[in-house]
Design an enzyme around this catalytic site. Sequence first.
Site, mmCIF file in Angstrom:
data_model
loop_
_atom_site.group_PDB
_atom_site.id
_atom_site.type_symbol
_atom_site.label_atom_id
_atom_site.label_comp_id
_atom_site.label_asym_id
_atom_site.label_seq_id
_atom_site.Cartn_x
_atom_site.Cartn_y
_atom_site.Cartn_z
ATOM 1 N N HIS A 51 45.379 6.076 -3.204
ATOM 2 C CA HIS A 51 44.053 5.466 -3.249
ATOM 3 C C HIS A 51 43.297 6.239 -4.325
ATOM 4 O O HIS A 51 42.421 7.043 -4.027
ATOM 5 C CB HIS A 51 43.397 5.625 -1.868
ATOM 6 N N ARG A 97 44.057 -4.202 -2.768
ATOM 7 C CA ARG A 97 44.353 -3.379 -1.600
ATOM 8 C C ARG A 97 45.455 -4.086 -0.822
ATOM 9 O O ARG A 97 45.399 -5.309 -0.641
ATOM 10 C CB ARG A 97 43.129 -3.274 -0.711
#
Lengths: 303, 151
Positions: free
Chosen positions: A129, A101
């Site tokens: 995502h 991330r």
Amino acid sequence: MSKNSLVSISDYSKEEILAILDSATGFEANPNRKTLDGKVVATLFFEPSTRTRLSFETAVIRLGGSIIGFSDAATSSSSKGETLNDTIHMVSCYADVIVMRHPLEGAARYAAEVSPVPIVNAGDGANQHPSQTLLDLYSIKKTQGTLENLNICLVGDLKYGRTVHSLIMAMSHFNPTFKFIAPEELKMPEEYKIFCRKHGIKYSEATELNNNFNDADILYMTRVQRERFQDLMEYERVKNVYTLKNKMLINSKLNLKILHPLPRVNEIDPDVDSNEKAYYFQQAQNGLYVRQAIISKVMGIKS
Amino acid sequence: MEKKLKVAALRNGTVIDHIPSDKLFKVVSILHLETSKNQITLANNLDSAKIGSKGLVKISDRALEEDETNKIALIAPNAKINIIREYEVVEKRPLVLPDEIREIAHCGNPNCITNHQPVTTRFFVIKEEGSMRLKCKYCEREMKFEEVKLK
Ligand SMILES: [Zn+2]
């Protein structure tokens, strides 16, 4: 460079998406396996996201794998000025796959280019995502029995909300009809409407939530954040009309399910939680099975 | 007449003509002429019946590669490129928009990884609905050509 990385939902074909969802169904029936025995998964979180990290790490542990990594940039070597390229190379000496991330858009694509091991993008800034998108698809398919020909209402921040943009891309394989419900400031950007027209996807737009989703199969709510508004008076007004309340569901279809990527602020009144059409908590739980399927796929493990 | 003379003055090399005056130095920059050792002649603000005011570049002893002339298509789509050998035009190089451009521009998205790490920029050129846009390979943002900054 590894070819198995998952950076963006558009990296997967329709067949690959459906295969992931099938595999996730298997993990839901039987989540505890030892297929990652002896494998190491790195979770590199250059910005904190406890929810996503716990979901990935639980997925790995239930598959029998081990975890290394860090949960925010302050504890990582990048705070000492190390380049992302060097961090990825260093970690790939130890790990068989990297879940990453990063606050900057494009970081995952770049990491996938330089990494010898597969990269799974767990969010790159406002960009992509894909595990969220796949768990949304899984939740839709599980509750509706199909992904084909559904009426999907997207509500809230459609301008900045990356989850709704990725959902449009992913659903484009399945002949959906969209309704975009957003305040003027947060309307769906033109490039996604161009995308819909190019793919023959029907869509309409509205600015009021109440009574506008009676034909919907899926009501996909998103966070409306205060900092997105220039005019705070407008935020106060929008905040109230975009709050879903239980009584607004009276005329909705029996098969309707309400999704939300969570965490919610005040888009969904707590009085909706006990309605059987509320599905956002199960949706979050589905993330575990989908992430087990993703990690298995990028590592080439048959499930 | 004037044009003929200038072309004739070059024995071997490349002539880029009909560059809009305000784009001349962008062309110089994307071809990295400022570090070139070849003999180069620049002219600007010449009268042009077609575009009012034009610039012109002559580069001796270097025939531009196709990917270089394609970059010019992004900035000056109506420029004319002639490859010269022994004072003769041996090739009129058509300008074709490339499918992908590398390195020559900065992404317009301040939150893009390419603006924070030593990453070679790459853009896909999208031609649809009558306009040209660039899509950053990394942050996946689409932008107009004017929104990227040339290096
Ligand atoms: Zn970019």
